[in-house]
Design a protein around this motif. Structure first.
Motif, PDB file in Angstrom:
ATOM      1  N   ASN A 107       0.725  -1.192  -0.306  1.00  0.00           N
ATOM      2  CA  ASN A 107      -0.170   0.176  -0.051  1.00  0.00           C
ATOM      3  C   ASN A 107       0.887   1.271   0.083  1.00  0.00           C
ATOM      4  OD1 ASN A 107       1.211   0.263   2.651  1.00  0.00           O
ATOM      5  ND2 ASN A 107      -1.387  -0.070   3.369  1.00  0.00           N
ATOM      6  N   GLU A 108       0.112   2.260   0.050  1.00  0.00           N
ATOM      7  CA  GLU A 108       0.784   3.686   0.149  1.00  0.00           C
ATOM      8  C   GLU A 108       1.757   3.722   1.087  1.00  0.00           C
ATOM      9  OE1 GLU A 108       1.609   5.962  -2.295  1.00  0.00           O
ATOM     10  OE2 GLU A 108       0.006   4.443  -3.211  1.00  0.00           O
ATOM     11  N   VAL A 109       1.753   3.009   2.506  1.00  0.00           N
ATOM     12  CA  VAL A 109       2.818   3.560   3.567  1.00  0.00           C
ATOM     13  C   VAL A 109       4.199   2.744   3.140  1.00  0.00           C
ATOM     14  CG1 VAL A 109       3.185   2.817   5.497  1.00  0.00           C
ATOM     15  CG2 VAL A 109       0.394   3.436   5.733  1.00  0.00           C
ATOM     16  N   CYS A 110       3.901   1.515   2.204  1.00  0.00           N
ATOM     17  CA  CYS A 110       4.714   1.068   2.243  1.00  0.00           C
ATOM     18  C   CYS A 110       6.255   1.176   1.045  1.00  0.00           C
ATOM     19  CB  CYS A 110       4.921  -0.757   1.896  1.00  0.00           C
ATOM     20  SG  CYS A 110       3.666  -1.910   3.024  1.00  0.00           S
ATOM     21  N   LYS A 111       5.022   1.860   0.430  1.00  0.00           N
ATOM     22  CA  LYS A 111       6.012   1.829  -1.215  1.00  0.00           C
ATOM     23  C   LYS A 111       7.185   3.445  -0.346  1.00  0.00           C
ATOM     24  CE  LYS A 111       4.060   4.364  -5.328  1.00  0.00           C
ATOM     25  NZ  LYS A 111       2.933   4.543  -6.536  1.00  0.00           N
ATOM     26  N   LYS A 112       6.194   4.420   0.114  1.00  0.00           N
ATOM     27  CA  LYS A 112       6.823   5.429   1.302  1.00  0.00           C
ATOM     28  C   LYS A 112       7.899   5.271   2.028  1.00  0.00           C
ATOM     29  CE  LYS A 112       6.138   9.596   2.379  1.00  0.00           C
ATOM     30  NZ  LYS A 112       7.771   9.787   2.286  1.00  0.00           N
ATOM     31  N   GLU A 113       7.850   3.628   3.170  1.00  0.00           N
ATOM     32  CA  GLU A 113       8.830   3.608   3.322  1.00  0.00           C
ATOM     33  C   GLU A 113       9.809   3.050   2.958  1.00  0.00           C
ATOM     34  OE1 GLU A 113       9.414   4.227   6.912  1.00  0.00           O
ATOM     35  OE2 GLU A 113       7.529   4.995   7.849  1.00  0.00           O
ATOM     36  N   TRP A 114       9.503   2.075   1.315  1.00  0.00           N
ATOM     37  CA  TRP A 114      10.654   1.488   0.844  1.00  0.00           C
ATOM     38  C   TRP A 114      11.298   2.506   0.982  1.00  0.00           C
ATOM     39  CZ3 TRP A 114      12.380  -3.037   0.364  1.00  0.00           C
ATOM     40  CH2 TRP A 114      12.864  -3.890  -0.843  1.00  0.00           C
ATOM     41  N   GLU A 115      11.222   3.912  -0.219  1.00  0.00           N
ATOM     42  CA  GLU A 115      12.248   4.566  -0.106  1.00  0.00           C
ATOM     43  C   GLU A 115      13.401   4.628   0.844  1.00  0.00           C
ATOM     44  OE1 GLU A 115      10.189   7.600  -0.676  1.00  0.00           O
ATOM     45  OE2 GLU A 115       8.816   6.993  -2.448  1.00  0.00           O
ATOM     46  N   ASN A 116      13.631   4.023   1.733  1.00  0.00           N
ATOM     47  CA  ASN A 116      14.475   4.483   3.097  1.00  0.00           C
ATOM     48  C   ASN A 116      14.485   2.850   3.414  1.00  0.00           C
ATOM     49  OD1 ASN A 116      13.424   6.380   3.841  1.00  0.00           O
ATOM     50  ND2 ASN A 116      11.727   5.402   5.208  1.00  0.00           N
ATOM     51  N   VAL A 117      14.426   1.684   2.403  1.00  0.00           N
ATOM     52  CA  VAL A 117      15.319   0.940   2.463  1.00  0.00           C
ATOM     53  C   VAL A 117      16.424   0.804   1.208  1.00  0.00           C
ATOM     54  CG1 VAL A 117      15.104  -1.736   2.550  1.00  0.00           C
ATOM     55  CG2 VAL A 117      13.513  -0.136   3.129  1.00  0.00           C
ATOM     56  N   THR A 118      17.595   0.507   1.230  1.00  0.00           N
ATOM     57  CA  THR A 118      18.056   0.692  -0.167  1.00  0.00           C
ATOM     58  C   THR A 118      19.850  -0.213   0.044  1.00  0.00           C
ATOM     59  OG1 THR A 118      19.736   2.423   1.107  1.00  0.00           O
ATOM     60  CG2 THR A 118      18.268   3.395  -0.411  1.00  0.00           C
ATOM     61  N   GLY A 119      20.194  -0.661  -1.209  1.00  0.00           N
ATOM     62  CA  GLY A 119      21.460  -1.522  -1.388  1.00  0.00           C
ATOM     63  C   GLY A 119      21.324  -2.504  -0.802  1.00  0.00           C
TER      64      GLY A 119
END
Ligand code: FMN
Length: 194
Positions: A107-119
């Motif tokens: 959902n939108e919450v996951c989409k936004k938080e996924w931006e913080n998950v890198t590399g």
């Protein structure tokens, strides 16, 4: 020491709130990890595991990330009532919560938080086969692309309704217990026997 006997219960709980807020946002994480316990209703067993404190909101919502295929997610889907346990070593402080968990997936919450998950952190959400699967050998374990990770990436918001705090001291320990109906209502409680 965070809580003193000269504090009122309301001052004490505010200090705990600020401590959690600082832990989730500050560069120096006083509390970086905490434990969550959930019940598997099928086997009637309890499991505890560590997770990373990602966010702490003014209404006391505690957020962590996980993989949708983990046992904790299936436990929470059956029974959203979980227990949270925090230990702040610098302050000699234990915080225990009972909370209702809300799962966010795709959902939108996951989409936004996924931006913080890198590399490489994205690997934590793209293991094949699913977390917990028994492996005949380690070469059966693979990590898929970031797209797969985002598919399984899950955000869990824990909404506490019961709070117990224990301040360890050299002499007498201090303990508090608070309760509220839901995240929109006021905490009510006070000192208890440690
Ligand atoms: C310090 C530490 C932090 C962890 N952080 C997380 C986390 O934020 N999210 C997560 O799903 N698992 C995290 N884990 C792994 C879990 O503790 C657990 O082993 C895994 O999620 C599988 O749990 P389950 O099968 O009971 O759901 C962490 C483990 C450790 C030791």
């Amino acid at each position: 020491m965070l809580i003193h006997q000269t504090d009122t219960p309301d001052q004490a709980i505010l200090k705990v709130k600020n401590h959690l807020k600082m832990s989730a946002t500050g560069k120096k994480h006083k509390i970086r990890f905490f434990s969550i316990s959930s019940i598997d209703l099928e086997t009637n067993t309890v499991s505890s595991r560590m997770v990373v404190l990602r966010k702490f909101y003014p209404d006391w919502t505690v957020r962590f990330y996980t993989d949708h295929r983990t046992n904790k997610v299936s436990d929470i889907k059956q029974n959203p009532i979980i227990a949270l346990l925090f230990w702040s070593p610098d302050e000699n402080l234990q915080i225990r919560m009972k909370a209702k968990a809300v799962i966010h997936h795709q959902n939108e919450v996951c989409k936004k938080e996924w931006e913080n998950v890198t590399g490489k952190s994205q690997n934590q959400y793209s293991a094949e086969p699913r977390p917990g699967t028994i492996l005949s050998s380690l070469d059966k374990l693979t990590y898929r692309s970031d797209k797969v990770g985002s598919k399984y990436f899950t955000v869990v918001d824990c909404k506490p309704f019961d709070l117990q705090v224990l301040q360890l001291q050299d002499t007498e320990n201090l303990a508090l217990k608070f309760h509220r109906e839901n995240e929109n209502s006021e905490w009510k409680g006070g000192w208890i026997v440690p």
